[in-house]
Write a protein that holds these residues in place. Structure first.
Motif, PDB file in Angstrom:
ATOM      1  N   GLU A 120     -11.316  -2.657  -1.288  1.00 36.97           N
ATOM      2  CA  GLU A 120     -12.350  -1.710  -0.880  1.00 36.97           C
ATOM      3  C   GLU A 120     -12.220  -0.385  -1.622  1.00 36.97           C
ATOM      4  O   GLU A 120     -13.212   0.156  -2.110  1.00 36.97           O
ATOM      5  N   LYS A 121     -11.009   0.153  -1.730  1.00 38.02           N
ATOM      6  CA  LYS A 121     -10.791   1.451  -2.377  1.00 38.02           C
ATOM      7  C   LYS A 121     -10.189   1.320  -3.769  1.00 38.02           C
ATOM      8  O   LYS A 121     -10.576   2.041  -4.675  1.00 38.02           O
TER       9      LYS A 121
ATOM     10  N   ALA B 180       0.158  -7.012   8.206  1.00 34.43           N
ATOM     11  CA  ALA B 180      -1.127  -6.328   8.070  1.00 34.43           C
ATOM     12  C   ALA B 180      -1.962  -6.508   9.314  1.00 34.43           C
ATOM     13  O   ALA B 180      -1.792  -7.449  10.057  1.00 34.43           O
ATOM     14  N   LYS B 181      -2.896  -5.598   9.506  1.00 34.07           N
ATOM     15  CA  LYS B 181      -3.876  -5.741  10.578  1.00 34.07           C
ATOM     16  C   LYS B 181      -5.093  -6.419   9.999  1.00 34.07           C
ATOM     17  O   LYS B 181      -5.521  -6.114   8.912  1.00 34.07           O
TER      18      LYS B 181
ATOM     19  N   ASN C 186       0.861  -1.180   0.000  1.00 26.84           N
ATOM     20  CA  ASN C 186       0.000   0.000   0.000  1.00 26.84           C
ATOM     21  C   ASN C 186       0.897   1.229   0.000  1.00 26.84           C
ATOM     22  O   ASN C 186       1.468   1.593   1.030  1.00 26.84           O
TER      23      ASN C 186
ATOM     24  N   SER D 299      -7.036  -5.875   6.102  1.00 28.23           N
ATOM     25  CA  SER D 299      -6.649  -4.468   6.059  1.00 28.23           C
ATOM     26  C   SER D 299      -5.173  -4.334   5.724  1.00 28.23           C
ATOM     27  O   SER D 299      -4.339  -5.082   6.241  1.00 28.23           O
TER      28      SER D 299
ATOM     29  N   SER E 118      -3.717   6.174   2.949  1.00 31.66           N
ATOM     30  CA  SER E 118      -4.819   5.656   3.763  1.00 31.66           C
ATOM     31  C   SER E 118      -4.904   4.142   3.596  1.00 31.66           C
ATOM     32  O   SER E 118      -4.460   3.591   2.596  1.00 31.66           O
ATOM     33  N   ALA E 119      -5.492   3.500   4.588  1.00 31.91           N
ATOM     34  CA  ALA E 119      -5.617   2.044   4.571  1.00 31.91           C
ATOM     35  C   ALA E 119      -6.565   1.602   3.455  1.00 31.91           C
ATOM     36  O   ALA E 119      -7.452   2.353   3.040  1.00 31.91           O
ATOM     37  N   ASP E 120      -6.351   0.418   2.962  1.00 31.17           N
ATOM     38  CA  ASP E 120      -7.268  -0.222   2.014  1.00 31.17           C
ATOM     39  C   ASP E 120      -7.485  -1.631   2.539  1.00 31.17           C
ATOM     40  O   ASP E 120      -6.812  -2.065   3.469  1.00 31.17           O
ATOM     41  N   LYS E 121      -8.438  -2.318   1.956  1.00 26.25           N
ATOM     42  CA  LYS E 121      -8.761  -3.657   2.451  1.00 26.25           C
ATOM     43  C   LYS E 121      -8.959  -4.605   1.279  1.00 26.25           C
ATOM     44  O   LYS E 121      -9.706  -4.303   0.358  1.00 26.25           O
TER      45      LYS E 121
ATOM     46  N   GLU F 144      -2.482  -1.387   5.816  1.00 28.20           N
ATOM     47  CA  GLU F 144      -2.244  -0.034   6.295  1.00 28.20           C
ATOM     48  C   GLU F 144      -1.349   0.740   5.327  1.00 28.20           C
ATOM     49  O   GLU F 144      -0.559   0.143   4.589  1.00 28.20           O
TER      50      GLU F 144
END
Length: 172
Positions: free
Chosen positions: A136-137, A170-171, A57, A98, A61-64, A100
């Motif tokens: 997601e994004k 990753a989280k 990433n 997720s 901003s985070a993506d998923k 980050e």
């Protein structure tokens, strides 16, 4: 009447030629970069395979990673493996993974991986398997998984990916 219609048509045509061209909207640049996608060859009759890759990433901003799919199988699941009290467990990651900003997530044997379920045919060394990842994004990103030999730990250039210490940054 014919001259008026013809003159109107010519005027309309000329006005279109004088307008600046309209371009299709460029796809949004994604901050997600997917590299080092690979899988192992499977024995005849096998209905499952693992998929490994690196997701970075580069955004702010985070993506998923929400899901994945391929035409060569019924479904693809995001899985994680862990050893708890000497017992290895594998489970699907619920709700997506997720990623980050500024982080890299490595999917490798013994850790995070894509579980390709319901293979239509075995994977053969040298094959290229297209897999579509849905974020997601970032939306959909299709990558080609290089099929390595059965039992491969990673392609030669990816040998560091097999290090269990690098599996999950990753989280979830």
């Amino acid at each position: 009447m014919f001259k008026i219609t013809r003159r109107a048509a010519c005027t309309a045509l000329l006005s279109c030629l004088l307008l600046p061209p309209v371009h299709a909207e460029e796809p949004a640049a994604t901050s997600i970069v997917v590299t080092q996608a690979w899988s192992r060859a499977t024995p005849g009759g096998s209905k499952v395979a693992g998929g490994y890759l690196v997701i970075e990433n580069k955004g702010s901003s985070a993506d998923k990673l929400l899901s994945a799919s391929t035409e060569i199988a019924n479904k693809v699941e995001i899985h994680e493996m862990a050893v708890n009290d000497g017992v290895m467990t594998m489970r699907a990651v619920e709700g997506g993974l997720s990623i980050e900003p500024g982080r890299t997530v490595k999917f490798a044997p013994g850790g995070l991986h894509l579980m390709i379920v319901g293979l239509a045919t075995p994977l053969v060394r040298g094959d290229k398997v297209p897999v579509t990842l849905r974020f997601e994004k970032a939306g959909e990103i299709t990558v080609s998984f290089d099929v390595q030999a059965m039992g491969a730990t990673a392609p030669n250039a990816l040998s560091d990916v097999a290090d269990p210490a690098l599996h999950s940054t990753a989280k979830m």
